[in-house]
Design a protein around this motif. Sequence first.
Motif, short mmCIF file in Angstrom:
data_model
loop_
_atom_site.label_atom_id
_atom_site.label_comp_id
_atom_site.label_asym_id
_atom_site.label_seq_id
_atom_site.Cartn_x
_atom_site.Cartn_y
_atom_site.Cartn_z
N VAL A 66 24.70 -36.49 71.78
CA VAL A 66 26.24 -35.36 72.84
C VAL A 66 25.09 -34.74 73.52
N ALA A 67 23.65 -34.32 73.07
CA ALA A 67 22.60 -33.93 74.43
C ALA A 67 22.71 -34.51 75.85
N ALA A 68 22.43 -35.71 75.82
CA ALA A 68 22.13 -36.25 77.05
C ALA A 68 23.46 -37.03 77.36
N GLU A 69 25.00 -36.09 76.40
CA GLU A 69 26.13 -37.39 77.84
C GLU A 69 26.20 -35.79 77.40
N LEU A 86 15.59 -40.99 66.73
CA LEU A 86 16.75 -40.51 67.18
C LEU A 86 17.17 -41.91 68.60
N SER A 87 16.11 -42.01 69.86
CA SER A 87 16.44 -42.54 70.90
C SER A 87 17.08 -43.56 70.38
N LEU A 90 21.99 -46.09 67.68
CA LEU A 90 23.29 -46.24 68.11
C LEU A 90 24.08 -46.08 67.49
N ASN A 91 25.31 -45.20 68.93
CA ASN A 91 26.32 -44.55 68.21
C ASN A 91 27.68 -45.77 67.97
N VAL A 92 28.22 -45.50 67.66
CA VAL A 92 30.27 -46.73 67.30
C VAL A 92 30.47 -46.99 68.21
N SER A 93 30.00 -47.23 69.50
CA SER A 93 30.17 -47.67 70.91
C SER A 93 29.01 -48.70 71.11
N GLY A 94 28.29 -48.61 70.68
CA GLY A 94 27.08 -49.57 71.09
C GLY A 94 25.96 -49.11 72.43
N PHE A 95 26.22 -47.21 71.77
CA PHE A 95 25.17 -46.74 73.14
C PHE A 95 24.06 -46.23 72.48
N HIS A 99 21.91 -44.69 77.30
CA HIS A 99 22.91 -44.59 78.00
C HIS A 99 23.84 -44.02 78.66
N LEU A 100 23.70 -43.23 77.61
CA LEU A 100 24.97 -41.77 78.30
C LEU A 100 24.71 -41.15 78.94
N ALA A 101 22.91 -40.68 78.66
CA ALA A 101 22.83 -39.78 79.75
C ALA A 101 22.47 -40.38 81.15
N LEU A 102 22.08 -41.96 81.42
CA LEU A 102 22.91 -42.36 82.89
C LEU A 102 24.07 -42.33 83.06
N GLN A 103 24.91 -42.37 82.38
CA GLN A 103 26.36 -42.41 82.52
C GLN A 103 26.83 -40.69 83.31
#
Length: 111
Positions: A66-69, A86-87, A90-95, A99-103
Motif C-alpha cells: 500500500v505504501a509503495a503504491e 515484507l519486501s 507477493l500480492n494476489v496479482s504477483g507483484f 514493482h508497485l513503487a516503480l509503477q
Amino acid sequence: MSIVVDVNRVSDICESSSRRTRDESVFEKLKKAAGHIEELYKLIAEEQNILGHFDEVPFCETPLHVAAENGKTHFAMELLTLKPSLSLKLNVSGFIPVHLALQNFLNKTKI
C-alpha cells in the motif's frame, strides 16, 4: 436417528473465523496508518506481532504494498527496517512492493 457434533471441530471453525476477522481488522488498522509512522508504532505497541501476520499468508497485500503504491516512501522504509520479509511478499496479482513503487513512479513521471 441421532446427530453427533464434534465440539472440537466446531470450536476450531469458530476460532478460524474469529482469527480471520481479527486479521482483517489488523490489516484495516495498518492500512489507515499508512504514511503515518507514529500511528504504526502505536499499533505495534498495542500488538507486538502486528506485522508478523503477513508471514502466515502466502499471497497478500501488505502495508508495504500500500505504501509503495501510494508513494509513501518514508513509511515504506520504516516498514522495511522493521520487517524486511515484507519486501519479498507477493500480492494476489504477483507483484512485490518494488514493482508497485516503480509503477507509481512511472505513472507520475509519464516516461
